[in-house]
Write an enzyme that holds these catalytic residues in place. Structure first.
Site, PDB file in Angstrom:
ATOM      1  CG  HIS A 205      -0.425  -0.250   2.520  1.00 68.78           C
ATOM      2  ND1 HIS A 205       0.054  -1.485   2.906  1.00 68.78           N
ATOM      3  CD2 HIS A 205      -0.256   0.564   3.592  1.00 68.78           C
ATOM      4  CE1 HIS A 205       0.472  -1.425   4.158  1.00 68.78           C
ATOM      5  NE2 HIS A 205       0.304  -0.176   4.606  1.00 68.78           N
TER       6      HIS A 205
ATOM      7  CG  HIS B  37       0.961   5.345   3.717  1.00 64.71           C
ATOM      8  ND1 HIS B  37       0.013   5.342   4.709  1.00 64.71           N
ATOM      9  CD2 HIS B  37       1.642   4.177   3.842  1.00 64.71           C
ATOM     10  CE1 HIS B  37       0.123   4.225   5.418  1.00 64.71           C
ATOM     11  NE2 HIS B  37       1.109   3.498   4.912  1.00 64.71           N
TER      12      HIS B  37
END
Ligand SMILES: [Zn+2]
Length: 150
Positions: free
Chosen positions: A98, A100
């Site tokens: 993931h 950010h």
């Protein structure tokens, strides 16, 4: 599978989705560091960036690039810090890649990427460069690793 990001990808649990493609979903972090803190995840459950197929990585960072401006503009940010905790030793708590995207403002109290690290680099830069170029050459074909700075 209990991976929370896979469950968001499959829309099994709610998320504030801000973009979705055939390969990627982007949604607001439920514990935002700032207004507009977005997570961009590939649909594929892979722990680290290097585990992604090249096309998956391309698709992921294509969406990161697409979102960086709109996320910043939506919350009147002055910039964004874009980061990936890549591996459990880095503080990655969910083993699903993931990225950010965290909007930033002047004097917002947060530091740069450099402020994360106590400076602990001891080895000769040329020696490390040689080691990395050798590892890149072994791990890939078709990437020009250059010759280094001699
Ligand atoms: Zn997952």
């Amino acid at each position: 599978m209990d991976c929370i990001f896979c469950r968001i990808v499959r829309a099994e649990i709610p998320a504030e989705v801000v973009a979705r493609t055939d390969d990627v979903v982007a949604f607001l972090d439920v514990q935002p560091l700032a207004d507009g803190h977005v997570l961009v995840v590939p649909l594929a459950h892979e722990a680290c960036v290097e585990d992604l197929e090249p096309a998956q990585a391309d698709a992921l960072f294509r969406v990161v690039r697409l979102l960086a401006g709109p996320v910043r503009e939506a919350v009147d940010g002055a910039g964004t810090t874009i980061g990936v905790n890549n591996g459990t030793a880095t503080g990655q708590t969910i083993p699903h890649v993931h990225v950010h995207i965290v909007p930033r403002w002047q004097n917002d109290g947060a530091g740069s990427v450099h402020t994360i690290f106590p400076r602990k680099a001891y080895r000769d830069v040329k020696e490390v460069g040689t080691l990395i170029r050798a590892a890149v050459a072994e791990a890939s074909s078709g990437i020009d690793v250059g010759r280094g700075a001699d």
